[in-house]
Design a protein around this motif. Structure first.
Motif, PDB file in Angstrom:
ATOM      1  N   LEU A 170       0.844  -1.192   0.000  1.00 11.76           N
ATOM      2  CA  LEU A 170       0.000   0.000   0.000  1.00 11.76           C
ATOM      3  C   LEU A 170       0.878   1.240   0.000  1.00 11.76           C
ATOM      4  O   LEU A 170       1.696   1.428   0.905  1.00 11.76           O
ATOM      5  CB  LEU A 170      -0.905   0.003   1.238  1.00 11.76           C
ATOM      6  N   GLY A 171       0.724   2.074  -1.007  1.00 10.51           N
ATOM      7  CA  GLY A 171       1.520   3.289  -1.085  1.00 10.51           C
ATOM      8  C   GLY A 171       1.065   4.326  -0.075  1.00 10.51           C
ATOM      9  O   GLY A 171      -0.102   4.340   0.351  1.00 10.51           O
ATOM     10  N   ILE A 172       1.973   5.219   0.297  1.00 13.23           N
ATOM     11  CA  ILE A 172       1.636   6.244   1.280  1.00 13.23           C
ATOM     12  C   ILE A 172       0.541   7.164   0.750  1.00 13.23           C
ATOM     13  O   ILE A 172      -0.221   7.755   1.524  1.00 13.23           O
ATOM     14  CB  ILE A 172       2.894   7.050   1.683  1.00 13.23           C
ATOM     15  N   GLY A 173       0.402   7.259  -0.570  1.00 17.04           N
ATOM     16  CA  GLY A 173      -0.631   8.119  -1.146  1.00 17.04           C
ATOM     17  C   GLY A 173      -1.950   7.426  -1.391  1.00 17.04           C
ATOM     18  O   GLY A 173      -2.867   8.025  -1.964  1.00 17.04           O
ATOM     19  N   ASP A 174      -2.106   6.169  -0.973  1.00 12.28           N
ATOM     20  CA  ASP A 174      -3.323   5.408  -1.254  1.00 12.28           C
ATOM     21  C   ASP A 174      -4.414   5.602  -0.206  1.00 12.28           C
ATOM     22  O   ASP A 174      -5.491   5.003  -0.331  1.00 12.28           O
ATOM     23  CB  ASP A 174      -2.997   3.913  -1.365  1.00 12.28           C
ATOM     24  N   LEU A 175      -4.167   6.398   0.819  1.00 10.77           N
ATOM     25  CA  LEU A 175      -5.138   6.633   1.882  1.00 10.77           C
ATOM     26  C   LEU A 175      -5.610   8.079   1.864  1.00 10.77           C
ATOM     27  O   LEU A 175      -4.825   8.999   1.599  1.00 10.77           O
ATOM     28  CB  LEU A 175      -4.520   6.319   3.248  1.00 10.77           C
ATOM     29  N   GLY A 176      -6.883   8.260   2.188  1.00 10.72           N
ATOM     30  CA  GLY A 176      -7.418   9.612   2.210  1.00 10.72           C
ATOM     31  C   GLY A 176      -6.682  10.529   3.160  1.00 10.72           C
ATOM     32  O   GLY A 176      -6.488  11.719   2.870  1.00 10.72           O
ATOM     33  N   CYS A 177      -6.242  10.016   4.297  1.00 13.73           N
ATOM     34  CA  CYS A 177      -5.546  10.860   5.270  1.00 13.73           C
ATOM     35  C   CYS A 177      -4.175  11.304   4.788  1.00 13.73           C
ATOM     36  O   CYS A 177      -3.545  12.166   5.414  1.00 13.73           O
ATOM     37  CB  CYS A 177      -5.439  10.143   6.617  1.00 13.73           C
ATOM     38  N   TYR A 178      -3.680  10.717   3.695  1.00 11.94           N
ATOM     39  CA  TYR A 178      -2.428  11.163   3.077  1.00 11.94           C
ATOM     40  C   TYR A 178      -2.674  11.804   1.710  1.00 11.94           C
ATOM     41  O   TYR A 178      -1.741  11.948   0.924  1.00 11.94           O
ATOM     42  CB  TYR A 178      -1.462   9.987   2.935  1.00 11.94           C
ATOM     43  N   GLY A 179      -3.923  12.165   1.418  1.00 16.56           N
ATOM     44  CA  GLY A 179      -4.202  12.916   0.210  1.00 16.56           C
ATOM     45  C   GLY A 179      -4.903  12.165  -0.904  1.00 16.56           C
ATOM     46  O   GLY A 179      -5.202  12.760  -1.944  1.00 16.56           O
ATOM     47  N   GLN A 180      -5.212  10.881  -0.737  1.00 12.58           N
ATOM     48  CA  GLN A 180      -5.894  10.121  -1.772  1.00 12.58           C
ATOM     49  C   GLN A 180      -7.304  10.675  -2.007  1.00 12.58           C
ATOM     50  O   GLN A 180      -8.061  10.909  -1.076  1.00 12.58           O
ATOM     51  CB  GLN A 180      -5.979   8.642  -1.375  1.00 12.58           C
ATOM     52  N   GLU A 181      -7.650  10.849  -3.279  1.00 14.03           N
ATOM     53  CA  GLU A 181      -8.944  11.431  -3.624  1.00 14.03           C
ATOM     54  C   GLU A 181      -9.865  10.463  -4.358  1.00 14.03           C
ATOM     55  O   GLU A 181     -11.073  10.697  -4.434  1.00 14.03           O
ATOM     56  CB  GLU A 181      -8.740  12.688  -4.476  1.00 14.03           C
ATOM     57  N   LYS A 182      -9.338   9.365  -4.894  1.00 11.91           N
ATOM     58  CA  LYS A 182     -10.156   8.459  -5.696  1.00 11.91           C
ATOM     59  C   LYS A 182     -10.630   7.230  -4.916  1.00 11.91           C
ATOM     60  O   LYS A 182     -11.693   6.685  -5.198  1.00 11.91           O
ATOM     61  CB  LYS A 182      -9.371   8.000  -6.935  1.00 11.91           C
ATOM     62  N   ILE A 183      -9.845   6.779  -3.960  1.00 10.69           N
ATOM     63  CA  ILE A 183     -10.154   5.565  -3.211  1.00 10.69           C
ATOM     64  C   ILE A 183     -10.709   5.954  -1.842  1.00 10.69           C
ATOM     65  O   ILE A 183     -10.125   6.776  -1.129  1.00 10.69           O
ATOM     66  CB  ILE A 183      -8.893   4.698  -3.035  1.00 10.69           C
ATOM     67  N   LYS A 184     -11.825   5.355  -1.461  1.00 12.55           N
ATOM     68  CA  LYS A 184     -12.457   5.674  -0.182  1.00 12.55           C
ATOM     69  C   LYS A 184     -11.855   4.828   0.945  1.00 12.55           C
ATOM     70  O   LYS A 184     -11.904   3.602   0.890  1.00 12.55           O
ATOM     71  CB  LYS A 184     -13.962   5.423  -0.273  1.00 12.55           C
TER      72      LYS A 184
END
Length: 483
Positions: free
Chosen positions: A33-47
């Motif tokens: 899991l990439g650091i950018g894959d979570l909403g709390c780290y800025g992900q906008e497409k994946i809930k």
């Protein structure tokens, strides 16, 4: 009352008080899991609302690192508190040639390896691992039960874990057949079939809830090592439907021998992460139901960075590395900087953000301090409890060190603090062929994407890094892991 009886009573009361102070510990580990894959780290497409809630109600780290850039050594660092120059496992390595009947499983850990599970068990914890192990097999005396886990369920072999529809999972030394799934062993030279009847992730998520219920009355340590979103890209249709409706531009993946075909890989990747997020939410809800929230610290992280574009994954589309350079199998930031969250209501301040630079080998001393267990000598980690609980000064590493022993071998060093003149990151490639290969140097504060090599401008920093690289690599019993 006799002196002996009084002493015994006092000791017993002390033990009860100490047990009451010991928090339950749950460490949730995602896979690739990439650091950018979570909403709390800025992900906008994946809930990911439930994982984001861990950050909102706890602490989010911005500069925390995995143990390595691939699975097995990273997990070894997490469990043993040793970096890659000292760890027993320093790369993914099958224990037998691929295609042979006994190929399942990776390089075993030596019998004298000490894990955090063993240390917590000694101070009264019940210990369990549910998910992926990747550090040996029962007939090598390198199963989880050989290293302090009272219970285990899931995958022992990383190759088998390439499929979410495997023929079986392991429970405490025995294989349990999964109904309706292909019976060929996946990931060990045979092509992975795209589907099956029994989705392994769902079984492991459900088992984690059962295990917590059964062990709620005593201090426990649960290492919940989910395999999502590691390839193959497979997820039940009810999860996939939500993201298929988004009609993202898709390039169907036809499948290779190690990974299954997937007609909508972007939708599948997102759906897998959201499915894991939902199971994290169910676990958090269970802690509340059982009135365990205030006595349970929950960690969440990933074993390495996002996988490079492969088998239909599209890390650029999802911005999985959050703009950092590199992917899994790289020692640049995108390959080793990990999401890292911690939640403990009433102890960790809600919404806290820390830029403390730490790594997986810090987990052993951290969990030991939380549990009241002594830390053995020879570990590379530093407890981050002062940061988590905002109490007292936090010791800081002078440097962090990694090795990676594929693709010609590489080394990396992260320097911290004023003594280093700033936050520096150094990477050296092709070390196996040339131990004196040039060192690349980046200043992370001004260049977090590691886009400009400034080694020529800072020979003093390069010289210090070279000394660290020479000193921190110690000989391994596995010849392939020596320079």
């Amino acid at each position: 009352m006799s002196t002996r009886l009084l002493l015994f009573t006092l000791l017993a009361l002390t033990a009860v008080t100490r047990a009451a102070d010991q928090p339950n510990i749950i460490f949730i580990l995602a896979d690739d899991l990439g650091i950018g894959d979570l909403g709390c780290y800025g992900q906008e497409k994946i809930k990911t609302p439930h994982i984001d809630r861990i950050a909102a109600e706890g602490m989010r780290f911005t500069q925390f690192y995995s143990g390595n850039t691939v699975c097995a050594p990273s997990r070894c660092a997490l469990l043993t508190g040793k970096h890659m120059g000292h760890a027993a496992i320093r790369n993914n390595l099958q224990r037998a040639p691929k295609g042979t009947p006994d190929a399942e499983g990776q390089q075993p850990m030596p019998a004298d390896t000490v894990t955090v599970a063993q240390l917590l068990k000694k101070v009264g914890y019940t210990t369990g691992i549910i998910g992926k192990w990747g550090l040996g097999m029962p007939d090598d005396a390198s199963a989880p039960s050989d290293f302090g886990f009272d219970y285990y369920y899931g995958y022992l072999c990383q190759g088998v874990a390439h499929s979410y529809y495997p023929p079986y999972l392991w429970r405490n030394g025995a294989k349990e057949t999964l109904a309706g799934n292909p019976q060929r062993i996946p990931g060990l030279g045979s092509k992975i079939e795209p589907g099956g009847q029994t989705y392994s992730h769902d079984l492991m998520a459900a088992d984690s809830l059962r295990w917590v219920r059964e062990n709620k009355d005593k201090p426990f340590f649960l290492y919940l090592a989910f395999t999502i979103p590691h390839l193959s890209l497979q997820v039940p249709e009810e999860a996939l439907a939500e993201y298929r409706e988004k009609k993202w531009p898709e390039t169907p993946y036809d499948g290779l021998k190690h990974y299954a075909a997937q007609p909508t890989p972007k939708a599948a990747y997102a759906a897998m992460i959201s499915r894991m997020d939902g199971d994290v939410g169910r676990l958090m809800a269970l802690l509340k139901e059982l009135a365990l929230e205030k006595n349970t610290i929950v960690f969440f992280s990933s074993d390495n960075g996002a996988v490079f574009p492969l088998s239909g994954t599209d890390p650029e589309f999802f911005r999985s590395t959050a703009g950092l350079r590199g992917y899994k199998q790289d020692l640049y930031e995108g390959g080793i900087r990990a999401p890292f969250l911690a939640r403990w209501p009433g102890h960790i301040a809600a919404g806290a953000v820390s830029d403390h630079a730490g790594a997986f080998w810090d987990m052993l001393p951290t969990l030991c301090e939380l549990a009241g267990a002594p830390v053995p000598p020879g570990t590379d980690g530093i407890s981050i409890v002062p940061t988590l609980l905002a109490r007292g000064p936090q010791r800081r590493h002078d440097f962090l060190y990694w090795e990676y022993h594929s693709a010609g071998s590489a080394q990396a060093v992260r320097l911290m603090g004023d003594d280093a003149g700033g936050d520096w990151k150094a990477v050296r490639l092709g070390v196996k062929k040339n131990p004196d290969a040039p060192i690349q140097l980046f200043h992370l504060k001004s260049d977090p994407a590691e886009s400009k090599d400034v080694a020529a401008e800072h020979p003093d920093i390069v010289a210090r890094v070279k000394e660290i690289m020479a000193h921190e690599h110690t000989p391994s019993a596995v010849a392939a892991w020596n320079f």
